[in-house]
Design a protein around this motif. Structure first.
Motif, short mmCIF file in Angstrom:
data_model
loop_
_atom_site.label_atom_id
_atom_site.label_comp_id
_atom_site.label_asym_id
_atom_site.label_seq_id
_atom_site.Cartn_x
_atom_site.Cartn_y
_atom_site.Cartn_z
N LEU A 9 0.83 -1.20 0.09
CA LEU A 9 0.07 0.02 0.14
C LEU A 9 0.91 1.16 -0.01
CD1 LEU A 9 -2.96 -1.08 2.38
CD2 LEU A 9 -2.95 -1.02 -0.04
N PRO A 10 0.56 2.27 -0.43
CA PRO A 10 1.31 3.62 -0.79
C PRO A 10 1.96 4.08 0.66
CG PRO A 10 -1.15 4.04 -1.05
CD PRO A 10 -1.10 2.67 -1.01
N HIS A 11 1.29 3.92 1.80
CA HIS A 11 1.94 4.21 3.00
C HIS A 11 2.87 3.21 3.89
CE1 HIS A 11 -1.80 6.26 1.88
NE2 HIS A 11 -0.87 7.28 1.76
N ASP A 12 3.01 2.18 3.32
CA ASP A 12 3.77 0.95 4.15
C ASP A 12 5.11 1.41 4.38
OD1 ASP A 12 1.35 -0.56 3.86
OD2 ASP A 12 2.08 -1.89 2.65
N PHE A 13 5.83 2.50 3.53
CA PHE A 13 7.13 3.08 3.94
C PHE A 13 7.04 4.27 4.54
CE2 PHE A 13 6.87 -0.42 0.61
CZ PHE A 13 7.58 -1.29 1.25
N HIS A 14 6.11 4.84 4.59
CA HIS A 14 5.87 6.27 5.23
C HIS A 14 6.27 6.27 6.95
CE1 HIS A 14 4.21 8.41 1.59
NE2 HIS A 14 4.96 7.71 1.52
N PRO A 15 6.53 7.39 7.29
CA PRO A 15 6.57 7.53 8.95
C PRO A 15 4.99 7.30 9.60
CG PRO A 15 7.74 9.47 7.85
CD PRO A 15 7.01 8.58 6.59
N GLU A 16 4.85 6.87 10.70
CA GLU A 16 3.79 6.35 11.26
C GLU A 16 3.10 7.92 11.89
OE1 GLU A 16 2.91 3.69 14.04
OE2 GLU A 16 4.49 2.42 13.30
N VAL A 17 1.82 8.24 11.28
CA VAL A 17 1.30 9.42 11.79
C VAL A 17 -0.14 9.16 12.37
CG1 VAL A 17 2.39 10.90 10.13
CG2 VAL A 17 0.29 9.66 9.50
N ALA A 18 -0.67 10.14 12.95
CA ALA A 18 -1.98 9.71 13.74
C ALA A 18 -2.90 9.43 12.42
CB ALA A 18 -2.42 11.18 14.19
N SER A 19 -4.03 8.68 12.90
CA SER A 19 -4.93 8.15 12.28
C SER A 19 -6.38 8.75 12.41
CB SER A 19 -5.27 6.58 12.08
OG SER A 19 -5.64 6.26 13.44
N PHE A 20 -7.09 8.87 11.24
CA PHE A 20 -8.51 9.48 11.77
C PHE A 20 -9.44 8.96 10.72
CE2 PHE A 20 -6.19 12.47 8.87
CZ PHE A 20 -7.18 12.76 7.68
N THR A 21 -10.57 9.42 10.72
CA THR A 21 -11.54 8.58 9.82
C THR A 21 -12.03 9.07 8.50
OG1 THR A 21 -12.57 7.80 11.84
CG2 THR A 21 -13.90 7.25 10.16
N VAL A 22 -12.03 8.24 7.47
CA VAL A 22 -12.76 8.93 6.19
C VAL A 22 -13.81 7.82 5.72
CG1 VAL A 22 -11.12 7.70 4.73
CG2 VAL A 22 -12.37 9.50 3.59
N THR A 23 -14.97 8.48 5.61
CA THR A 23 -16.09 7.51 4.90
C THR A 23 -16.77 8.11 3.75
OG1 THR A 23 -17.78 9.11 6.17
CG2 THR A 23 -17.04 6.91 7.30
N SER A 24 -17.42 7.35 2.96
CA SER A 24 -17.84 7.85 1.79
C SER A 24 -19.08 6.99 1.52
CB SER A 24 -16.99 7.30 0.60
OG SER A 24 -17.51 7.45 -0.58
N GLU A 25 -20.06 7.78 0.87
CA GLU A 25 -21.34 7.22 0.18
C GLU A 25 -21.17 6.70 -0.88
OE1 GLU A 25 -23.56 10.83 -0.32
OE2 GLU A 25 -23.70 11.27 1.73
N ASP A 26 -20.13 6.70 -1.53
CA ASP A 26 -19.69 5.89 -2.88
C ASP A 26 -18.70 4.76 -2.95
OD1 ASP A 26 -21.50 7.82 -4.20
OD2 ASP A 26 -19.79 9.10 -3.92
N VAL A 27 -17.83 4.70 -1.65
CA VAL A 27 -16.70 3.72 -1.79
C VAL A 27 -16.88 3.21 -0.21
CG1 VAL A 27 -14.50 3.40 -1.57
CG2 VAL A 27 -15.35 5.23 -3.01
N SER A 28 -17.10 1.75 -0.42
CA SER A 28 -17.21 1.12 0.78
C SER A 28 -15.97 0.17 1.10
CB SER A 28 -18.24 0.02 1.06
OG SER A 28 -19.57 0.73 0.74
N PRO A 29 -15.21 0.16 2.02
CA PRO A 29 -13.97 -0.75 2.44
C PRO A 29 -14.10 -2.19 1.64
CG PRO A 29 -14.58 0.25 4.51
CD PRO A 29 -15.80 0.49 3.55
N GLY A 30 -13.23 -2.56 0.89
CA GLY A 30 -13.19 -3.81 0.21
C GLY A 30 -13.91 -4.19 -0.89
N ALA A 31 -15.26 -3.30 -0.99
CA ALA A 31 -16.24 -3.65 -1.89
C ALA A 31 -15.79 -2.91 -3.36
CB ALA A 31 -17.64 -3.11 -1.56
N ASP A 32 -16.69 -3.28 -4.14
CA ASP A 32 -16.51 -3.00 -5.73
C ASP A 32 -16.89 -1.48 -5.73
OD1 ASP A 32 -15.69 -5.47 -6.50
OD2 ASP A 32 -17.43 -5.94 -7.53
#
Length: 178
Positions: A9-32
């Protein structure tokens, strides 16, 4: 068909930073992804909302990256930055067409299609790819690059100015050839 090897994934080699939440009406995690987010469909950027970002956030950036593209370097579908800190959502289509709902001052750089907008999913026929939508909380109002910068230059600046990251991963598989 043999199982496709998955790239990091694009951030696997970046420094760790705080995480927060993103949601979408159009994109569901792991779904088409919906046809609206496909290049040969409506080709619209998805609706995104975010919350819980770190204190001190002065702007946001949004990207969409396909790590599974057969390029050796992935494929940038969307790179948008200098979104004011007061903006915590983008409506569907804000990064496409007439840019309705795109905040004033936000900057698009060219995606790997060569356009300054959202470019929808278009993996090779029969391949299933991941589309990593990331919202970055940035420590400055203006990240630094301009609209003529490459996605790599924007990523370089985000590496050093991201206070936090939120990501949402959708998937898409182009139909196999008949």
């Amino acid at each position: 068909m043999a199982e496709q090897k998955r790239a990091p994934l694009p951030h696997d080699f970046h420094p760790e930073v705080a995480s927060f939440t993103v949601t979408s009406e159009d994109v569901s995690p792991g779904a088409d992804l919906h046809a609206a987010q496909v290049l040969t469909g409506k080709n619209l950027s998805p609706q995104l909302s975010w919350e819980g970002f770190p204190e001190g956030t002065k702007s946001f950036a949004v990207t969409c990256f396909d790590p599974d593209a057969p390029t050796g370097s992935g494929f940038w579908h969307w790179v948008l930055f200098d979104i004011p800190a007061s903006v915590t959502s983008l409506p569907a289509g804000a990064g496409s067409g007439d840019f309705v709902g795109l905040p004033e001052g936000a900057v698009h750089v060219r995606n790997d299609y060569g356009t300054r907008d959202f470019g929808g999913a278009a993996p090779p026929r029969g391949e299933r790819h991941r589309y990593v939508f990331t919202v970055y909380a940035v420590d400055r109002e203006q990240l630094g690059p301009d609209a003529d910068s490459s996605p790599a230059v924007v990523g370089f600046h985000l590496r050093f100015h991201a206070l936090g990251r939120a990501q949402l991963i959708g998937e898409y598989e182009s139909p196999a050839a008949r």
